[in-house]
Structures are given as C-alpha cells and as structure tokens.
Design an enzyme around this catalytic site. Structure first.
Site, PDB file in Angstrom:
ATOM      1  N   PRO A  10       0.792  -1.222   0.000  1.00 37.73           N
ATOM      2  CA  PRO A  10       0.000   0.000   0.000  1.00 37.73           C
ATOM      3  C   PRO A  10       0.829   1.279   0.000  1.00 37.73           C
ATOM      4  O   PRO A  10       1.812   1.402   0.723  1.00 37.73           O
ATOM      5  CB  PRO A  10      -0.815  -0.106   1.294  1.00 37.73           C
ATOM      6  CG  PRO A  10      -0.937  -1.567   1.531  1.00 37.73           C
ATOM      7  CD  PRO A  10       0.361  -2.145   1.059  1.00 37.73           C
ATOM      8  N   ALA A  79       2.558  -0.489   5.244  1.00 39.37           N
ATOM      9  CA  ALA A  79       1.937  -0.534   6.565  1.00 39.37           C
ATOM     10  C   ALA A  79       1.432  -1.924   6.941  1.00 39.37           C
ATOM     11  O   ALA A  79       1.254  -2.216   8.130  1.00 39.37           O
ATOM     12  CB  ALA A  79       0.803   0.481   6.647  1.00 39.37           C
ATOM     13  N   HIS A  82       3.103  -4.098   9.744  1.00 32.85           N
ATOM     14  CA  HIS A  82       2.844  -3.932  11.173  1.00 32.85           C
ATOM     15  C   HIS A  82       1.478  -4.444  11.594  1.00 32.85           C
ATOM     16  O   HIS A  82       1.185  -4.473  12.796  1.00 32.85           O
ATOM     17  CB  HIS A  82       2.966  -2.449  11.532  1.00 32.85           C
ATOM     18  CG  HIS A  82       4.098  -1.777  10.823  1.00 32.85           C
ATOM     19  ND1 HIS A  82       5.420  -2.056  11.106  1.00 32.85           N
ATOM     20  CD2 HIS A  82       4.102  -0.894   9.798  1.00 32.85           C
ATOM     21  CE1 HIS A  82       6.185  -1.339  10.286  1.00 32.85           C
ATOM     22  NE2 HIS A  82       5.418  -0.637   9.488  1.00 32.85           N
ATOM     23  N   ASP A  89       1.145 -15.092   7.167  1.00 32.90           N
ATOM     24  CA  ASP A  89       0.838 -16.493   6.901  1.00 32.90           C
ATOM     25  C   ASP A  89       1.050 -16.853   5.428  1.00 32.90           C
ATOM     26  O   ASP A  89       1.532 -17.940   5.115  1.00 32.90           O
ATOM     27  CB  ASP A  89      -0.588 -16.821   7.334  1.00 32.90           C
ATOM     28  CG  ASP A  89      -0.760 -16.818   8.850  1.00 32.90           C
ATOM     29  OD1 ASP A  89       0.255 -16.798   9.576  1.00 32.90           O
ATOM     30  OD2 ASP A  89      -1.925 -16.832   9.298  1.00 32.90           O
ATOM     31  N   ILE A 103      12.096   1.222   2.732  1.00 34.74           N
ATOM     32  CA  ILE A 103      12.872   2.377   2.275  1.00 34.74           C
ATOM     33  C   ILE A 103      13.372   3.184   3.469  1.00 34.74           C
ATOM     34  O   ILE A 103      14.530   3.562   3.543  1.00 34.74           O
ATOM     35  CB  ILE A 103      12.023   3.244   1.322  1.00 34.74           C
ATOM     36  CG1 ILE A 103      11.731   2.446   0.039  1.00 34.74           C
ATOM     37  CG2 ILE A 103      12.721   4.561   1.006  1.00 34.74           C
ATOM     38  CD1 ILE A 103      10.679   3.055  -0.855  1.00 34.74           C
ATOM     39  N   SER A 104      12.476   3.432   4.415  1.00 34.85           N
ATOM     40  CA  SER A 104      12.848   4.177   5.616  1.00 34.85           C
ATOM     41  C   SER A 104      13.287   3.200   6.708  1.00 34.85           C
ATOM     42  O   SER A 104      13.010   2.001   6.639  1.00 34.85           O
ATOM     43  CB  SER A 104      11.677   5.023   6.117  1.00 34.85           C
ATOM     44  OG  SER A 104      10.635   4.190   6.600  1.00 34.85           O
ATOM     45  N   ARG A 113       5.324   1.366  14.055  1.00 34.71           N
ATOM     46  CA  ARG A 113       6.057   0.913  12.866  1.00 34.71           C
ATOM     47  C   ARG A 113       7.334   0.151  13.219  1.00 34.71           C
ATOM     48  O   ARG A 113       8.037  -0.320  12.333  1.00 34.71           O
ATOM     49  CB  ARG A 113       6.423   2.111  11.990  1.00 34.71           C
ATOM     50  CG  ARG A 113       5.241   2.799  11.385  1.00 34.71           C
ATOM     51  CD  ARG A 113       5.701   3.916  10.467  1.00 34.71           C
ATOM     52  NE  ARG A 113       4.629   4.799  10.114  1.00 34.71           N
ATOM     53  CZ  ARG A 113       3.811   4.631   9.071  1.00 34.71           C
ATOM     54  NH1 ARG A 113       3.962   3.608   8.278  1.00 34.71           N
ATOM     55  NH2 ARG A 113       2.857   5.495   8.823  1.00 34.71           N
TER      56      ARG A 113
END
Length: 145
Positions: A10, A79, A82, A89, A103-104, A113
């Site tokens: 996403p 996201a 997390h 699974d 990336i971060s 996060r």
C-alpha cells in the site's frame, strides 16, 4: 534464469509524491528501472507487482508464486508489515526465500512501525537504505542456490 518478484504494498505507488522527506523524490517507476538494470547485470529476471489491497497481495503470493517458476520474493509490505497476520501467513506458506525491504528505517519511526509481523518468516530484513535496500536484496537472492 532465476525469476525474482518484487512486491510493493500500500501507498508505494505514490513514491515521489508521498512524504518525500521520508521516502525521497524518486518514483516506483524509477525503482523498477533501477532493479531491471541490476537484474541484467546479475543475469536474473525480475517481475513487479504493486497493490494497495491486502487480499490482492495475498492472492498474488498464494496463486502466482506457488507454481515453482519463481525463485524468490522481495517484499515491501508498507503498513501491512505492522498489521497483517494474513500476509505473514501467506509468506510463511509460499515456500520461497523472501527478503523484506523498507525504504525508511522503521526502527526510527513511530512506535507502531517498529514491529514487523512479517519479518520472522523472511530470510532477512533490510530497513533504512532507500532504494539501495532493494538492490542488496536482489543481489542476495541472485547468489542463492
């Protein structure tokens, strides 16, 4: 020739527009072009998939990569890293080497996060190196037998 699939989750389709102070100003197309160039050097084939929908990503992993024609996966779940036990699974059940990339540096971000639900079923995790993290993951998968 090894085929390695790069999955972006996403909001990664908004690279270059979304929070450039965190994710930079390069686009998803820039990332894909970089990885195609690197794949050519490594003599591997890359395939790309991006979705903003958890179920589509899970379907892609379960249906498309279970056929034995894919050697490994590089995934930036965004996201979903997390929050998604279902994605965890699917990765655990795909029987492929998987490297999780961010990336971060997720460990320098908000507390929520800093935990990855998917990391424990991945071969490794690369976080905070920008696009170079994808290149490192590709190089690692390319050298595996």
């Amino acid at each position: 020739m090894k085929r390695i699939v790069i999955i972006n989750g996403p909001n990664l389709d908004r690279l270059g527009q979304r929070e450039p102070g965190i994710y930079g100003d390069q686009t998803l197309t820039d990332l894909e072009n970089l990885l195609v160039e690197e794949a050519d050097k490594l003599d591997v084939e890359v395939q790309f998939y991006q979705s903003n929908h958890e179920g589509f990503i899970i379907d892609e992993i379960n249906n498309e990569y279970a056929d034995g024609e894919v050697f490994g996966l590089i995934i930036n779940p965004g996201a979903l890293t997390h929050t998604s036990l279902a994605l965890r699974d699917a990765l655990a059940g795909c029987d492929l080497p998987v490297i999780e990339v961010h990336i971060s540096n997720i460990y320098k971000r908000e507390e929520i996060r800093q935990h990855s639900m998917t990391a424990e079923v991945c071969l490794g995790v690369i976080s905070g190196l920008g696009f170079d993290g994808y290149v490192a993951a590709l190089r690692h998968l390319a050298k595996l037998d």
